[in-house]
Write an enzyme that holds these catalytic residues in place. Structure first.
Site, short mmCIF file in Angstrom:
data_model
loop_
_atom_site.label_atom_id
_atom_site.label_comp_id
_atom_site.label_asym_id
_atom_site.label_seq_id
_atom_site.Cartn_x
_atom_site.Cartn_y
_atom_site.Cartn_z
CE LYS A 174 -1.15 2.23 3.49
NZ LYS A 174 -1.60 2.74 4.81
CB CYS A 244 -18.46 3.11 4.97
SG CYS A 244 -18.86 1.36 4.76
CB CYS A 254 -24.78 5.56 3.45
SG CYS A 254 -23.85 5.01 2.00
#
Length: 265
Positions: A174, A244, A254
């Site tokens: 990452k 979220c 949402c």
């Protein structure tokens, strides 16, 4: 008189090749008898879900927007120093909130954050400066080891490939993909952190559930258009910080509540 005889030897016939007949579903250049290519898998409603997430992220007021890694380096520094600061901020950010990473980077920059300044700093001082980032003791060790490698092998710069970046102590996939994106302005892959991993599994953006971020990266790159790879990390990290959430997601707030497989209705 000598009679002339005409040769009766006949020219051999050319063997006829069977002409292949193209079938409607044949692809150009496809071998005869090969199975037709199947449409690439993609998640249901993903484009609509993406547009709604963009709408929810339009204000750009999540922690990642104000204190993310791309906000932690000195934009006025020479390019080589800037790239080093990007890499260090990524190393500090692992298992650490953006606010804590940003504060640690500010303290480091106030002392002059370069390869040479870090190499001259003793471990205790470096630890005091970066505390309380997650796993700060390990990060002191990794930062010193990585910085020494950069000095010896790369002339103080950072590697320009993912393959070389992940060989550095304390640098994972990452971080490597984000470093390529931010430091080198190159999209090498999707940077998948805990937010991207969690949200894409909830949305069923992976063909089957994945357990680890690197699995998720591979699964996403199989279908997500490449021109979205740069955006998706920033978009989903902020969405994960504000809506979220890992625990008790705010499904009622949402816009994807009606088309999210994991939504609490």
């Amino acid at each position: 008189a000598v009679s002339q005889t005409r040769s009766t030897t006949s020219t051999p016939r050319r063997s006829r090749r069977r002409k292949s007949v193209a079938i409607a579903y044949d692809e150009p250049g496809q071998d005869e008898g090969a199975e037709p290519q199947r449409p690439r898998w993609e998640p249901r409603d993903w484009q609509e879900q993406l547009e709604r997430i963009r709408e929810m992220r339009r204000s750009r007021d999540a922690p990642v927007d104000e204190m993310g890694v791309d906000k932690c380096y000195d934009t006025s520094a020479p390019p080589q120093v800037m790239r080093y600061q990007v890499l260090l901020s990524l190393m500090l950010s692992s298992q650490t909130k953006d606010q804590v990473t940003s504060a640690a980077m500010l303290r480091l920059r106030q002392r002059g954050l370069t390869v040479d300044s870090v190499l001259q700093m003793d471990d205790a001082t470096l630890g005091q400066i970066i505390y309380p980032v997650g796993f700060w003791r390990n990060k002191v060790k990794y930062i010193k080891q990585t910085t020494a490698i950069l000095k010896q092998k790369y002339g103080g710069d950072i590697p320009s490939t993912v393959e070389e970046l992940v060989q550095l102590p304390g640098v994972g996939p990452k971080m490597a993909h984000l470093a390529m994106n931010i430091a080198w302005d190159s999209v090498s892959g999707i940077a998948v952190d805990t937010h991207v991993h969690r949200i894409t599994n909830r949305l069923k953006w992976v063909k089957k559930e994945t357990k680890y971020p690197e699995e998720t990266r591979v699964a996403l790159e199989e279908w997500l258009p490449r021109d979205l790879w740069r955006e998706i990390n920033w978009l989903l990290v902020g969405f994960g910080q504000q809506t979220c959430l890992p625990v008790n997601p705010r499904c009622s707030q949402c816009l994807n509540q009606d088309i999210c497989p994991a939504a609490k209705r």
